[in-house]
Design an enzyme around this catalytic site. Sequence first.
Site, PDB file in Angstrom:
ATOM      1  N   THR A 130       3.308 -54.248  46.171  1.00  0.00           N
ATOM      2  CA  THR A 130       4.350 -54.086  45.265  1.00  0.00           C
ATOM      3  C   THR A 130       5.509 -54.645  45.951  1.00  0.00           C
ATOM      4  O   THR A 130       6.247 -55.727  45.611  1.00  0.00           O
ATOM      5  CB  THR A 130       4.476 -52.946  44.663  1.00  0.00           C
ATOM      6  N   CYS A 141      -2.448 -49.795  37.505  1.00  0.00           N
ATOM      7  CA  CYS A 141      -1.125 -49.359  37.268  1.00  0.00           C
ATOM      8  C   CYS A 141      -0.610 -49.409  35.872  1.00  0.00           C
ATOM      9  O   CYS A 141       0.435 -49.081  35.465  1.00  0.00           O
ATOM     10  CB  CYS A 141      -0.386 -50.364  37.788  1.00  0.00           C
ATOM     11  N   THR A 196      12.379 -47.322  59.989  1.00  0.00           N
ATOM     12  CA  THR A 196      11.336 -46.893  61.044  1.00  0.00           C
ATOM     13  C   THR A 196       9.702 -47.379  60.769  1.00  0.00           C
ATOM     14  O   THR A 196       9.503 -47.042  59.789  1.00  0.00           O
ATOM     15  CB  THR A 196      11.508 -45.442  61.400  1.00  0.00           C
ATOM     16  N   GLN A 198      -5.347 -59.378  45.958  1.00  0.00           N
ATOM     17  CA  GLN A 198      -6.844 -59.186  45.348  1.00  0.00           C
ATOM     18  C   GLN A 198      -7.797 -59.992  46.285  1.00  0.00           C
ATOM     19  O   GLN A 198      -9.125 -59.978  46.359  1.00  0.00           O
ATOM     20  CB  GLN A 198      -7.081 -59.406  43.911  1.00  0.00           C
TER      21      GLN A 198
END
Lengths: 386, 386, 125, 125
Positions: free
Chosen positions: A70, A324, A236, A178
Site C-alpha cells: 500500500t 481489503c 528508523t 501479486q
Amino acid sequence: MIYLDHNATTPCDPVVLEEMKKWFTEMFFNPSSIYTASQRAKEAVEDARKKVARLLDASSEEIIFTSGGTESNNIAIIGTALLLKNRGNHIITSLIEHHAVLNVCKFLEKNMGFQVTYLPVDKYGIVDPDDVRKAINDRTILISIMAANNEIGTIEPIEQIGKIAKENNVVFHCDGVQVAGKIPVSVKKLNVDFFSLSGHKFYGPKGIGALYVRKGVKFKPVFYGGHQEKGLRPGTENVPAIVGLGKACEIAEEKMAQDSSKEKILRDELEKKLVERIPEIIVNGHPEKRLYNTLNICVKYVEGESMLLHLDFEGICASSGSACTSGSLEPSHVLLALGIPPEVAHGSLRFSLGRSNTMADIERTADVLPEIVEKLRKMSPFWNKK
Amino acid sequence: MIYLDHNATTPCDPVVLEEMKKWFTEMFFNPSSIYTASQRAKEAVEDARKKVARLLDASSEEIIFTSGGTESNNIAIIGTALLLKNRGNHIITSLIEHHAVLNVCKFLEKNMGFQVTYLPVDKYGIVDPDDVRKAINDRTILISIMAANNEIGTIEPIEQIGKIAKENNVVFHCDGVQVAGKIPVSVKKLNVDFFSLSGHKFYGPKGIGALYVRKGVKFKPVFYGGHQEKGLRPGTENVPAIVGLGKACEIAEEKMAQDSSKEKILRDELEKKLVERIPEIIVNGHPEKRLYNTLNICVKYVEGESMLLHLDFEGICASSGSACTSGSLEPSHVLLALGIPPEVAHGSLRFSLGRSNTMADIERTADVLPEIVEKLRKMSPFWNKK
Amino acid sequence: MYSEKLLDHFKNPRNMGRIENADGIGKVGNPVCGDVMWIYIKVRDDRIADIKFETFGCGAAVATSSVITELAKGKTLEEAEKITNQDVIDVLEGLPPLKKHCSLLAEQGLRAAINDYREKQRAKH
Amino acid sequence: MYSEKLLDHFKNPRNMGRIENADGIGKVGNPVCGDVMWIYIKVRDDRIADIKFETFGCGAAVATSSVITELAKGKTLEEAEKITNQDVIDVLEGLPPLKKHCSLLAEQGLRAAINDYREKQRAKH
Ligand SMILES: Cc1ncc(COP(=O)(O)O)c(C=O)c1O
Ligand SMILES: Cc1ncc(COP(=O)(O)O)c(C=O)c1O
Ligand code: FES
Ligand code: FES
C-alpha cells in the site's frame, strides 16, 4: 485446515523468521548510529536491499524499503503527482487496480485537481496497450497498471505498456504486489519506472515492502523526517523485517520454478473438478495469462459470503475477492469491469494456492464445495425460480 | 558491550518477541478475511489496541496503528493540514522538535502555502506556554510540541500548552515518542488531540507505531487503499508487530516505576562522575524536568564523533544527538536552540540508559571517557591555544 | 465476527423453503449488497400459521431470515408487524455494524409479506 | 562506515601535535561541519623536514590529518603541493560519501602551510 487464500497473505517462512530473530534482540541496533554494532545492522539492510534488487533484476540503489505494498503504491503515485503537477495533471490507470491504486487516484482527483482515465478491460481482465496509447495526452504524467490482478490473477501486458510509456515520456508505475516472488520479473525488460512489492505476499513478513525506483527517476517524498532511505522514506529502519524480506526474495528465487509448476497442476485440477461438478459456474480471468496459483469463479444464484462461511465450517479458507474489501458490501469492482452482472459477481469465490497445498487439499475442496452450493441454492429465490 | 543509546532504539524484549512468533507462522492470517482463523488475528489486533490505549489512558477506538513514530507524526500533521487548509494556514511548533515534525512543517511551508511559527526555547529547552498563546492567530489550525526531547531529554509543559490549544480551539499534536512507555501518560490530562508513539523506543518491535486520535477529531488520510484502520491507515495489518507493540505497552506499564528509579540513579551517577572528572563540560537539558534516562553533555574543545569512535573502541555505544541526523554534518539544531555556540555543540554526547544498564556500565564509562577527552584535547588546536 | 447463535441459524436455518399458494409473499432486497429475501406466509384467523423464506445473501441475511420466521410464527398479524430488526439482533446476540442492515431486510421482508396478504384480502372483498 | 586503515590512523595518529617556531602554519576549517585543522611544517632545503597537525574534528578529519602528514614528510615543497585529497583517500582505502570533504580539508591544510611558509620567506627578502 486447508489454506487457499495466499493472495491475501502467506505464512512467514520459518527460515525467514529464523533469519529475522537476532535482529530483534541481540542485533537490535539502529543502523544510523555510528558504533560498530550499528554498522552490522546497516550491512544487513544493504545486504537485503541487494537481494530484493536481484529478484527484480534491478540494482540496489534503485530499491527503497517501505511499510508494504500500500505504501509503495501510494508514494510512487502521490510522489510523482506532487513532483510533476506543474507539468501535467492527467493520470492513466485501469478499472481493475487494487484499491491502493484506485483510491489514491480518486484522492488526487478530488483534492489536487488531477484528471484520471480509468481504462476498461476485456472480458478476461486484460488492459489493451492500444487503449493506453490513445489515452495519453500532453498533460499525462503517470500511468499505473498492475502486473497481475489480485482477484482474478490476470497478467497484464506490462512490457508493451512500458514501451508506450517510454515512447511518450510518461512515468510508468506498476503494482507488482501479486507477481513479485511468484513469477520472474525484470524491471529492465518491463520498462517500468516504479514497481511495488509487499513481503507478506510471498512468505516474507508483514509490514514491509519495497519500491523499485528506476535510476534517474525522481519523486517527492510523502513522509518527512530523518535521512533514512535517502530521505525518500524516513523513519528508523525496520531491520528485522528488511532482513526477512531479503531472505524471502532469496527463497522465492530458488523455489519459484518448482512452486509454480506444482501450484499450476493443483489449481488446474481444482478448476477442472469444480467446473465438472457444479452447474452454472463461471471461471473468471484469462485462461492462460493468469497467475498459476489463482482460481476465481462465480457460482450463479448463490452469494459469496455464505459459501465462504460453509467452507470455513469445513476448515477451508478462501475469499470472495480481496481481503481489503471485505469491509465493503458492494460486488467486486474487478468482476463488474469484466462485464459480469452484479448479482453474479456477488457469487464470487477466490482460491489462491501456495507452497503448502497438496492434491488432498484440492480433492477435499472439490468434494465439499458442490454440496455447499447445492444447499445454498436450495435456499435461493433465484435458483428456485429457474 | 555497554549500550547507552536507548533513545535511538531499544532491544526488543525477548518476551515481546516470543509473543509475536506465532503470528508470523501458524497464525499468519489476514485479519480482514472472513474465516475463523482470521478472526483470531483480528482479535489479537484489537487486544493489542486495548493495551496501547491503556498505556495512554485512551480508549481503543482512539488508537490507530502506523509504521512508526515518523509516520504517526506525519499523518497527524499533514492529515490535519489537508483537512483544515481552508480554515487556516498557520502552524505552531518549536525549534527543537524531531525532524519527523520539523521537516513536515517545512514541506507544508514550501509546498502548501502554510506559515509556520518555530517557537524558541529557554536555555534548558523548555517551550514557554505563554509563547504558544501569543503565537496563535485566527489562521492557526495546529500546534505540534513534543512531550520530551530525544537529544536532551527536557520534558515540555504539554498539559498547559494543551489547555491553551483547547481554549483557542486549535488542534494539538504531541510527539510522544520519547515518553511513551517511559513515564506515565494520560492523553486526557494532557489535553492533546493527537499523540504519537513508536514501538522500538520502549522494547517493542521496529516498524510499528501508533497514533492516538481523540474521539471526534478528524484528519485526512495520507495513504489510500483498503478499509484497514477505518481507512485512516490502509494496508494489510502488521499483526505480529501490532501484537508485539501491545505486549511492550503491557510490560512498560509493569516496569515503568522500577525502571525509572533505577535508571535515574545510574544516570545521575554518570552525570556526577563526568562533571567531576572532565573539566569544561556542560550538561544540557533541564536539571529536573528531564527524562530520567537521558544525559546530554557538551565537552568543550573536542568533537563528538571522535569521542564516539573512541567509546566504540572501548565497547561503549553512545551517540551525539539523534541517530537520524547522523547523516548530517551540522551541529544539533536542538543544542543551537539552547543558545550553545556551534563549536561547543559539535562536542556533544548523548548517553541514554535503559533496562539492562548496571552501575558497572556507568563506572566503566566514567573511567574511560575522561581519558578519551584528554587524548582528543591534546590533538585539538582550540584546547592547546587556551 | 459472527456470534455462535448466528452461525447456528446460518448452519441450520429454520423454516427455509417456499410455501406453495402462500397467502402473502414479501420480496425485499438491498440494492447495495444485492442481497434478496423472500418471505412466504400462510395466515389462519389473523395468525401466521406458517412462514418460510428463501434468501440469496450473506451469512447474516440467512440467519436473520431464519430468526424472523421463528419470531413471527404463531403470532397474530398485529403482533408480527411489531417485530423490529432490533428483536432479531437481540436473538442473534448482536450483529457487526456493517451487517445491521441485514436485520432490517428481515423486518422489511416480514412486513412486506403481511402487507401483501392484506392487499390480497382487500382485493378479494 | 570507516575502513580499518582509517580507524588505525584515527587511533594512532602519526605526527600529532604542534611544532614550536614552525616555518609555516596552515589553518583551515569547514564552516558546515565546524571541523578545524592546523598543519605545522618545518622546511629545510625546500623539503618538509618535519610536519605536525592539530585537529578538532570527526574521525575522518583526524585520520586524513595523520595521512597527509605522512605523505608530505620528506617531500620537496613542489612535490608536497601536488598531493591531492584523492591520494589521501587512496591511502585510507576510501571514505564515506559524506566524508569526502574531510580529505579536502587535509589537502587544503597542507597547501595553506606551504603558502604560509612561502609568504614568510618572501617577507624576509
Ligand atoms: C495488487 C495488490 N496491490 C497492493 C496490495 C496492498 O499490499 P499491502 O496490504 O501489503 O499493503 C495488495 C494486497 O493487499 C495487492 O494484492
Ligand atoms: C522524538 C522523536 N520523534 C519521532 C521519532 C521517529 O520515530 P521512528 O524513527 O520510529 O519513526 C523519534 C526517533 O527516531 C523521536 O525520538
Ligand atoms: S450484506 Fe446485505 S443483507 Fe447481509
Ligand atoms: S565532517 Fe567535516 S571534516 Fe569531517
